[in-house]
Design a protein around this motif. Structure first.
Motif, PDB file in Angstrom:
ATOM      1  N   ALA A  24       0.828  -1.210   0.000  1.00  0.00           N
ATOM      2  CA  ALA A  24       0.000   0.000   0.000  1.00  0.00           C
ATOM      3  C   ALA A  24       0.860   1.256   0.000  1.00  0.00           C
ATOM      4  CB  ALA A  24      -0.934   0.003   1.212  1.00  0.00           C
ATOM      5  N   ALA A  25       1.933   1.245   0.766  1.00  0.00           N
ATOM      6  CA  ALA A  25       2.816   2.413   0.855  1.00  0.00           C
ATOM      7  C   ALA A  25       3.473   2.713  -0.486  1.00  0.00           C
ATOM      8  CB  ALA A  25       3.870   2.195   1.929  1.00  0.00           C
ATOM      9  N   SER A  26       3.776   1.677  -1.244  1.00  0.00           N
ATOM     10  CA  SER A  26       4.411   1.901  -2.548  1.00  0.00           C
ATOM     11  C   SER A  26       3.411   2.381  -3.596  1.00  0.00           C
ATOM     12  CB  SER A  26       5.119   0.634  -3.028  1.00  0.00           C
ATOM     13  OG  SER A  26       4.187  -0.369  -3.344  1.00  0.00           O
ATOM     14  N   VAL A  27       2.153   1.971  -3.467  1.00  0.00           N
ATOM     15  CA  VAL A  27       1.119   2.406  -4.413  1.00  0.00           C
ATOM     16  C   VAL A  27       0.767   3.878  -4.217  1.00  0.00           C
ATOM     17  CG1 VAL A  27      -1.319   2.113  -5.020  1.00  0.00           C
ATOM     18  CG2 VAL A  27       0.135   0.115  -4.738  1.00  0.00           C
ATOM     19  N   ASP A  28       0.682   4.310  -2.955  1.00  0.00           N
ATOM     20  CA  ASP A  28       0.313   5.696  -2.658  1.00  0.00           C
ATOM     21  C   ASP A  28       1.251   6.277  -1.604  1.00  0.00           C
ATOM     22  OD1 ASP A  28      -0.817   8.140  -2.128  1.00  0.00           O
ATOM     23  OD2 ASP A  28      -2.822   7.364  -1.700  1.00  0.00           O
ATOM     24  N   PRO A  29       2.375   6.860  -2.039  1.00  0.00           N
ATOM     25  CA  PRO A  29       3.353   7.401  -1.095  1.00  0.00           C
ATOM     26  C   PRO A  29       2.827   8.558  -0.246  1.00  0.00           C
ATOM     27  CG  PRO A  29       4.291   7.190  -3.296  1.00  0.00           C
ATOM     28  CD  PRO A  29       2.830   6.924  -3.402  1.00  0.00           C
ATOM     29  N   SER A  30       1.665   9.121  -0.591  1.00  0.00           N
ATOM     30  CA  SER A  30       1.118  10.213   0.213  1.00  0.00           C
ATOM     31  C   SER A  30       0.432   9.698   1.482  1.00  0.00           C
ATOM     32  CB  SER A  30       0.128  11.042  -0.601  1.00  0.00           C
ATOM     33  OG  SER A  30      -1.046  10.301  -0.867  1.00  0.00           O
ATOM     34  N   MET A  31       0.144   8.397   1.549  1.00  0.00           N
ATOM     35  CA  MET A  31      -0.460   7.807   2.746  1.00  0.00           C
ATOM     36  C   MET A  31       0.587   7.685   3.842  1.00  0.00           C
ATOM     37  SD  MET A  31      -3.003   4.641   2.018  1.00  0.00           S
ATOM     38  CE  MET A  31      -1.920   3.731   0.952  1.00  0.00           C
ATOM     39  N   GLU A  32       0.178   7.939   5.087  1.00  0.00           N
ATOM     40  CA  GLU A  32       1.030   7.672   6.235  1.00  0.00           C
ATOM     41  C   GLU A  32       0.448   6.472   6.959  1.00  0.00           C
ATOM     42  OE1 GLU A  32       2.694   9.625  10.382  1.00  0.00           O
ATOM     43  OE2 GLU A  32       1.353  10.791   9.119  1.00  0.00           O
ATOM     44  N   LEU A  33       1.196   5.386   7.008  1.00  0.00           N
ATOM     45  CA  LEU A  33       0.734   4.172   7.653  1.00  0.00           C
ATOM     46  C   LEU A  33       1.429   4.022   8.997  1.00  0.00           C
ATOM     47  CD1 LEU A  33       0.836   1.778   4.580  1.00  0.00           C
ATOM     48  CD2 LEU A  33      -1.092   3.092   5.444  1.00  0.00           C
ATOM     49  N   LEU A  34       0.641   3.734  10.030  1.00  0.00           N
ATOM     50  CA  LEU A  34       1.170   3.512  11.374  1.00  0.00           C
ATOM     51  C   LEU A  34       1.002   2.037  11.704  1.00  0.00           C
ATOM     52  CD1 LEU A  34      -0.568   6.525  13.162  1.00  0.00           C
ATOM     53  CD2 LEU A  34       1.729   6.452  12.196  1.00  0.00           C
ATOM     54  N   LEU A  35       2.101   1.304  11.754  1.00  0.00           N
ATOM     55  CA  LEU A  35       2.053  -0.099  12.133  1.00  0.00           C
ATOM     56  C   LEU A  35       2.175  -0.193  13.645  1.00  0.00           C
ATOM     57  CD1 LEU A  35       4.305  -1.936   9.518  1.00  0.00           C
ATOM     58  CD2 LEU A  35       1.833  -2.126   9.817  1.00  0.00           C
ATOM     59  N   VAL A  36       1.154  -0.748  14.279  1.00  0.00           N
ATOM     60  CA  VAL A  36       1.114  -0.857  15.736  1.00  0.00           C
ATOM     61  C   VAL A  36       1.401  -2.303  16.118  1.00  0.00           C
ATOM     62  CG1 VAL A  36      -0.298  -0.516  17.794  1.00  0.00           C
ATOM     63  CG2 VAL A  36      -0.635   0.962  15.799  1.00  0.00           C
ATOM     64  N   GLY A  37       2.421  -2.492  16.976  1.00  0.00           N
ATOM     65  CA  GLY A  37       2.757  -3.848  17.391  1.00  0.00           C
ATOM     66  C   GLY A  37       3.865  -3.887  18.411  1.00  0.00           C
ATOM     67  N   LEU A  38       4.302  -5.083  18.709  1.00  0.00           N
ATOM     68  CA  LEU A  38       5.356  -5.289  19.703  1.00  0.00           C
ATOM     69  C   LEU A  38       6.693  -4.777  19.170  1.00  0.00           C
ATOM     70  CD1 LEU A  38       4.440  -8.892  20.885  1.00  0.00           C
ATOM     71  CD2 LEU A  38       4.014  -6.742  22.085  1.00  0.00           C
ATOM     72  N   GLU A  39       7.433  -4.127  20.054  1.00  0.00           N
ATOM     73  CA  GLU A  39       8.706  -3.515  19.659  1.00  0.00           C
ATOM     74  C   GLU A  39       9.682  -4.547  19.097  1.00  0.00           C
ATOM     75  OE1 GLU A  39      12.097  -0.494  21.416  1.00  0.00           O
ATOM     76  OE2 GLU A  39      10.568  -1.261  22.755  1.00  0.00           O
ATOM     77  N   ASP A  40       9.807  -5.693  19.745  1.00  0.00           N
ATOM     78  CA  ASP A  40      10.779  -6.685  19.281  1.00  0.00           C
ATOM     79  C   ASP A  40      10.399  -7.299  17.937  1.00  0.00           C
ATOM     80  OD1 ASP A  40       8.655  -8.130  20.344  1.00  0.00           O
ATOM     81  OD2 ASP A  40       9.916  -9.661  21.264  1.00  0.00           O
ATOM     82  N   THR A  41       9.146  -7.184  17.545  1.00  0.00           N
ATOM     83  CA  THR A  41       8.692  -7.696  16.257  1.00  0.00           C
ATOM     84  C   THR A  41       8.899  -6.682  15.134  1.00  0.00           C
ATOM     85  OG1 THR A  41       7.016  -9.029  17.367  1.00  0.00           O
ATOM     86  CG2 THR A  41       6.698  -8.641  15.027  1.00  0.00           C
ATOM     87  N   LEU A  42       8.694  -5.407  15.421  1.00  0.00           N
ATOM     88  CA  LEU A  42       8.751  -4.377  14.380  1.00  0.00           C
ATOM     89  C   LEU A  42      10.084  -3.634  14.315  1.00  0.00           C
ATOM     90  CD1 LEU A  42       5.206  -2.794  14.841  1.00  0.00           C
ATOM     91  CD2 LEU A  42       5.929  -4.500  13.160  1.00  0.00           C
ATOM     92  N   GLN A  43      10.818  -3.634  15.402  1.00  0.00           N
ATOM     93  CA  GLN A  43      12.069  -2.874  15.467  1.00  0.00           C
ATOM     94  C   GLN A  43      13.122  -3.473  14.533  1.00  0.00           C
ATOM     95  OE1 GLN A  43      13.846  -2.876  19.348  1.00  0.00           O
ATOM     96  NE2 GLN A  43      14.939  -0.993  18.972  1.00  0.00           N
ATOM     97  N   GLY A  44      13.925  -2.600  13.951  1.00  0.00           N
ATOM     98  CA  GLY A  44      15.036  -3.034  13.112  1.00  0.00           C
ATOM     99  C   GLY A  44      14.672  -3.326  11.676  1.00  0.00           C
ATOM    100  N   ARG A  45      13.431  -3.151  11.312  1.00  0.00           N
ATOM    101  CA  ARG A  45      13.024  -3.348   9.915  1.00  0.00           C
ATOM    102  C   ARG A  45      13.228  -2.047   9.148  1.00  0.00           C
ATOM    103  NH1 ARG A  45       9.407  -7.965   9.135  1.00  0.00           N
ATOM    104  NH2 ARG A  45       9.075  -8.978  11.131  1.00  0.00           N
ATOM    105  N   ASN A  46      13.495  -2.160   7.892  1.00  0.00           N
ATOM    106  CA  ASN A  46      13.755  -1.000   7.047  1.00  0.00           C
ATOM    107  C   ASN A  46      12.467  -0.598   6.314  1.00  0.00           C
ATOM    108  OD1 ASN A  46      15.109   1.020   5.761  1.00  0.00           O
ATOM    109  ND2 ASN A  46      16.011  -0.303   4.217  1.00  0.00           N
TER     110      ASN A  46
END
Length: 64
Positions: A24-46
Motif C-alpha cells: 500500500a505504501a508503494s502504491v500511494d506514497p502520500s499515505m502515512e501508515l502507522l504499524l502498531v505492534g510489539l517492539e521486538d517484532t517491528l524494530q530493526g526493519r527498514n
C-alpha cells in the motif's frame, strides 16, 4: 491520509500485515501508515518513510 494498522492481528501476522502495508505504501506514497505492534517484532526493519511504527506493551490473544 493517516491509517493505523494492527500489525499483530490476523492469521499470518505480522508478516502478511507488513507485506500489505509495504504494498500500500508503494502504491500511494502520500499515505502515512502507522504499524502498531510489539517492539521486538517491528524494530530493526527498514520501512519506507511513509510507514511509521508505534510500539505497544502487550497484545491480546484470540482467547482473551
Amino acid at each position: 491520509m493517516r491509517i493505523a494498522i494492527d500489525a499483530m492481528g490476523g492469521d499470518h501476522a505480522p508478516e502478511a500485515i507488513i507485506k500489505g502495508a509495504l504494498d500500500a505504501a508503494s502504491v500511494d506514497p502520500s499515505m502515512e501508515l502507522l504499524l502498531v505492534g510489539l517492539e521486538d517484532t517491528l524494530q530493526g526493519r527498514n520501512f519506507p518513510a511513509n510507514i511509521k511504527t508505534v510500539f505497544c506493551g502487550s497484545v491480546m490473544s484470540m482467547d482473551e
